[in-house]
Enzyme design. Structure first.
Site, mmCIF file in Angstrom:
data_model
loop_
_atom_site.group_PDB
_atom_site.id
_atom_site.type_symbol
_atom_site.label_atom_id
_atom_site.label_comp_id
_atom_site.label_asym_id
_atom_site.label_seq_id
_atom_site.Cartn_x
_atom_site.Cartn_y
_atom_site.Cartn_z
ATOM 1 N N ARG A 72 54.461 17.396 -17.341
ATOM 2 C CA ARG A 72 54.973 16.182 -17.415
ATOM 3 C C ARG A 72 54.747 14.975 -18.293
ATOM 4 O O ARG A 72 55.473 14.572 -19.067
ATOM 5 C CB ARG A 72 55.161 15.446 -15.911
ATOM 6 C CG ARG A 72 56.220 14.422 -15.725
ATOM 7 C CD ARG A 72 56.639 14.016 -14.533
ATOM 8 N NE ARG A 72 57.164 12.584 -14.186
ATOM 9 C CZ ARG A 72 58.354 12.316 -14.294
ATOM 10 N NH1 ARG A 72 59.396 13.289 -14.153
ATOM 11 N NH2 ARG A 72 58.811 11.299 -13.851
ATOM 12 N N ILE A 98 63.231 9.220 -17.813
ATOM 13 C CA ILE A 98 63.161 10.558 -17.153
ATOM 14 C C ILE A 98 62.977 10.314 -15.748
ATOM 15 O O ILE A 98 62.361 9.333 -15.268
ATOM 16 C CB ILE A 98 61.721 11.136 -17.646
ATOM 17 C CG1 ILE A 98 61.375 12.387 -17.112
ATOM 18 C CG2 ILE A 98 60.725 10.171 -17.638
ATOM 19 C CD1 ILE A 98 59.850 13.085 -17.643
ATOM 20 N N SER A 99 63.789 11.248 -14.831
ATOM 21 C CA SER A 99 63.931 10.872 -13.712
ATOM 22 C C SER A 99 62.598 11.056 -12.823
ATOM 23 O O SER A 99 61.428 11.694 -13.101
ATOM 24 C CB SER A 99 65.032 12.014 -12.989
ATOM 25 O OG SER A 99 66.042 11.755 -13.685
ATOM 26 N N GLN A 100 62.346 10.320 -11.588
ATOM 27 C CA GLN A 100 61.235 10.642 -10.570
ATOM 28 C C GLN A 100 61.152 11.861 -10.211
ATOM 29 O O GLN A 100 61.892 12.896 -10.210
ATOM 30 C CB GLN A 100 61.629 9.702 -9.349
ATOM 31 C CG GLN A 100 60.900 9.694 -8.324
ATOM 32 C CD GLN A 100 61.466 9.115 -7.023
ATOM 33 O OE1 GLN A 100 62.796 8.657 -7.215
ATOM 34 N NE2 GLN A 100 60.878 9.272 -6.139
#
Ligand code: SAH
Length: 249
Positions: A72, A98-100
């Site tokens: 990530r 960018i999502s959790q």
């Protein structure tokens, strides 16, 4: 006598062994400090899976494995790398995020991804969600409306050897008709209504997850299933997402 003092093997070697020992200690200290100052991203990833996913409701093995694999930190801007595995979304520039990690895992698990699946994603962003899907399924098609983000994600995914991902720059509202039908569709931007063109590109029995609701407010993450051609909707959880925008051209 003087020569003896210097070279008789008593005074001189003792000094030199101290120096050598000192050097070894110094070298080891430097080595240790460099090891500890390097962030251990793999360890951070393992902790993320354990603490943020397993202790919540992520149980799908392939999803957990994929989340433990995808680097990530390589999908976020350099200055955000120390926070890449934190329990929140991060900015990726151009007003996008960018999502959790938990949300990425939840959406992945929600489509019940299988090895032989072909999946469409709308909202490539950094390419992270696409990479997580690519670890599990056969092929991923992903569309991003912000051209720069699409190009960056394409390069990033290529350099990380996600060769089963195809990235397209454009308005995902129209889907990817040439590659349809899809086993599943993941929409990672919040829409005010269900894009029926995407539903049409879903296989019978296929699933689509998307955040649905008013811009600027709390939306519902919903799962749509195509059952005998009909639309079946389930509400999964309240979420906040950047808006699904439309190309004005
Ligand atoms: N999935 C991404 C995060 C997505 S953020 C990741 O893993 O990093 C939502 C993304 O959807 C943004 O990059 C936004 O530009 C994009 N987007 C919004 N509307 C879109 C549309 N109509 N078609 C394609 N992409 C869209």
């Amino acid at each position: 006598m003087r020569v003896n003092m210097l070279f008789n093997g008593n005074v001189y070697p003792r000094i030199s062994s101290k120096i050598v020992l000192g050097c070894i200690v110094l070298f080891e200290l430097m080595l240790l400090s460099s090891v500890y100052s390097q962030p251990n991203f793999q360890r951070q990833r393992e902790r993320m899976v354990m603490i943020q996913l397993k202790t919540r409701d992520i149980y799908h093995n392939a999803t957990l494995e994929a989340m433990g694999q995808v680097p990530r930190h390589k999908f976020v801007p350099e200055e955000s790398q120390p926070f890449a595995y934190s329990d929140h979304p991060l900015s990726i520039g151009h007003g996008q995020t960018i999502s959790q990690p938990y949300i990425v895992a939840f959406m992945t698990q929600a489509i019940r991804p299988k090895k032989d699946h072909k999946v469409l994603e709308i909202g490539t962003g950094s390419g992270y969600q696409a990479a997580v899907l690519a670890e599990i399924v056969d092929s991923v098609y992903t569309i991003e409306i912000v051209d720069v983000l699409a190009r960056e994600a394409k390069n990033r995914l290529k350099s990380l050897q996600y060769n089963n991902v195809k990235v397209r720059s454009g308005d995902g509202y129209h889907g990817w008709p040439e590659a349809a039908p899809f086993d599943a569709i993941v929409v990672t931007a919040g829409a005010e209504e269900i894009p029926m063109k995407l539903f049409e590109q879903l296989k019978e029995g296929g699933k689509m997850v998307m955040p649905l609701g008013p811009h600027g407010g709390i939306r519902q993450l919903i799962r749509i299933t195509k059952k005998k051609g009909e639309i079946k909707i389930e509400e999964l959880m309240p979420v906040r997402f950047v808006p699904f925008t439309r190309d004005k051209n």
